[in-house]
Design an enzyme around this catalytic site. Structure first.
Site, PDB file in Angstrom:
ATOM      1  N   THR A 133       0.821  -1.209   0.000  1.00  0.00           N
ATOM      2  CA  THR A 133       0.000   0.000   0.000  1.00  0.00           C
ATOM      3  C   THR A 133       0.857   1.262   0.000  1.00  0.00           C
ATOM      4  OG1 THR A 133      -1.477   1.275   1.425  1.00  0.00           O
ATOM      5  CG2 THR A 133      -0.122  -0.338   2.519  1.00  0.00           C
ATOM      6  N   ASP A 134       0.276   2.348  -0.487  1.00  0.00           N
ATOM      7  CA  ASP A 134       0.980   3.642  -0.435  1.00  0.00           C
ATOM      8  C   ASP A 134       1.060   4.171   0.997  1.00  0.00           C
ATOM      9  OD1 ASP A 134      -1.726   4.327  -0.081  1.00  0.00           O
ATOM     10  OD2 ASP A 134      -1.755   5.846  -1.668  1.00  0.00           O
ATOM     11  N   GLU A 135       0.263   3.579   1.902  1.00  0.00           N
ATOM     12  CA  GLU A 135       0.209   4.116   3.272  1.00  0.00           C
ATOM     13  C   GLU A 135       1.528   3.939   4.013  1.00  0.00           C
ATOM     14  OE1 GLU A 135      -3.480   3.471   5.341  1.00  0.00           O
ATOM     15  OE2 GLU A 135      -4.564   3.165   3.469  1.00  0.00           O
ATOM     16  N   TYR A 159      -1.774  -0.359  10.977  1.00  0.00           N
ATOM     17  CA  TYR A 159      -1.918  -1.030   9.671  1.00  0.00           C
ATOM     18  C   TYR A 159      -0.715  -0.739   8.784  1.00  0.00           C
ATOM     19  CZ  TYR A 159      -3.306  -1.570   4.778  1.00  0.00           C
ATOM     20  OH  TYR A 159      -3.314  -1.888   3.439  1.00  0.00           O
ATOM     21  N   LYS A 163       2.274  -3.211   7.376  1.00  0.00           N
ATOM     22  CA  LYS A 163       2.532  -3.418   5.943  1.00  0.00           C
ATOM     23  C   LYS A 163       3.979  -3.028   5.621  1.00  0.00           C
ATOM     24  CE  LYS A 163       0.170  -4.573   3.022  1.00  0.00           C
ATOM     25  NZ  LYS A 163      -0.162  -5.918   2.477  1.00  0.00           N
TER      26      LYS A 163
END
Ligand code: NAD
Ligand code: TYD
Length: 358
Positions: A133-135, A159, A163
């Site tokens: 994810t970009d997060e 989260y 990741k």
């Protein structure tokens, strides 16, 4: 020939499996634990397809994964399995550490052992593709440049931190053991089979049910949105022609403040399924307390995957969001089963049928 997919009963994984099978590619072994986010109804249309082998299990079960790898000899593993909802990671981070970090580690270990037993030709051809994810890159200020693949990791939620840890493990398995890995870091997806705890499906479902449309804080947080089928096409492209060891950011050049998303969804519903009282769905908007540590802005610089691999999204936000709203309107049974929890019973019945083939 086969590929092994983890988390293929979730939102993105099930879209990937459906698209993969629709294109007539090789057999998919689909390993999914069927957490609350896994829904075999997403895969109902391929239930009888011999090229889809569903296995109910945990990707953190080393013995099970080793057995599946030995039995099916996949040429690639694509890792979708994760706990994926930021709000849940805030109220209960433990599951995120276990699944996203320990689970990915266990999968990597099993894959490393399997890969080591392969012929030189198979070793060279093998791919482990990690869907991220970009997060992991953290939050941008309004005028900051979009995330490139070399942006520093600054995860802010349990989260995104979990990741990020999994991304680092994947990277380490390439650098240390030579495992041929690829990582994709994608922006927010939307589309069919999206569990209605996430913003866009929640808006559609709540609007229809006459419930409030919760907007966190001032609704000015920005996300980049990509139609899920475009994410799936990016993953296929990276799998086939991505350079081993590389990271590819995937996004739609489509940054929108949350409140714009809410207004767009409301306008589409006003057009496609107007309220019986003739009032606009925006009347249901309700500003609620902000998410703790809420990231202000995500934005993806997708030039690497576009220029190096020739990938481009097929949908604009306007076409994708219209298709998505229409899909939810056309699938009231899917929505009702998810809301009632009925999909879990259906899963139990379906699982009894599929268990034997694991
Ligand atoms: P999801 O929550 O809809 O689905 C996750 C799936 O993984 C479910 O089917 C669940 O049953 C399965 N799963 C969970 N734990 C498992 C375990 N221990 N073993 C096997 N299966 C397990 O998630 P999603 O939105 O489809 O996201 C898929 C992947 O893409 C995740 O890794 C996520 O981080 C990443 N991602 C998601 C988005 C997004 O906008 N949804 C964007 C970028 C990246
Ligand atoms: P979400 O779909 O949970 O994805 P993520 O947190 O991974 O980006 O949320 C998208 C954005 O919408 C995020 O800024 C939080 C916000 N949001 C709301 O305003 N209301 C809601 O009810 C939800 C679920 C999210």
């Amino acid at each position: 020939m086969a590929i092994l997919v983890t988390g293929g009963a979730g939102f993105i994984g099930s879209n990937f499996v459906l698209d993969w099978l629709a294109q007539g590619f090789e057999t998919v072994v689909n390993l999914d634990k069927l957490t609350y986010a896994g829904n075999l109804q997403n895969l109902a249309s391929v239930a009888g397809n011999p090229a889809h082998l569903f296995v109910h299990g945990d990707f953190g079960d080393a013995a099970l994964v080793a057995r599946l790898l030995q039995k099916h000899q996949p040429r690639a593993v694509i890792n979708f399995a994760a706990e994926s909802h930021v709000d849940r990671s805030i109220s209960g981070p433990g599951e995120f550490i276990q699944t996203n970090i320990v689970g990915t580690f266990t999968l990597l270990e099993a894959v490393r052992v399997y890969w080591g037993t392969q012929s030189e030709a198979n070793k060279t051809a093998f791919r482990f593709l990690h869907v991220s994810t970009d997060e992991v890159y953290g939050s941008l200020a309004k005028t900051d440049a979009a995330f490139t693949e070399t942006h520093r990791y600054e995860p802010n939620s349990p989260y995104s931190a979990s990741k990020a840890a999994s991304d680092h493990l994947v990277r380490a398995y390439h650098h240390t053991y030579g495992l041929p890995v690829l990582t994709t870091n994608c922006s927010n997806n939307y589309g069919p089979y999206h569990f209605p705890e996430k913003l866009i499906p929640l808006l559609i479902v709540n609007a229809q049910a006459g419930k409030p449309l919760p907007v966190y804080g001032d609704g000015q947080q920005i996300r980049d949105w990509l139609y899920v089928k475009d994410h799936c096409s990016a993953i296929r492209r990276v799998l086939e022609v991505g350079r081993v060891g590389q990271v590819y950011n995937v996004g739609g050049w489509n940054e929108k403040p949350n409140l714009d998303i809410v207004h767009t969804v409301c306008a589409l519903l006003d057009e496609l399924a107007p309220r019986l009282d003739g009032k606009p769905y925006t009347d249901q908007i309700s500003f609620v307390a902000d998410r703790p540590g809420h990231d202000q802005r995500y934005a993806i610089d997708a030039r690497k995957i576009e220029q190096e691999l020739g990938w481009k999204p097929a949908e604009t936000f306007e076409t994708g969001i219209r298709k998505t709203v229409q899909w939810y309107l056309d699938h009231p049974d899917w929505v009702a089963n998810v809301q009632s929890g009925g999909y879990r019973d259906w899963v139990a019945q379906q699982y009894e049928k599929t268990k034997a083939s694991a």
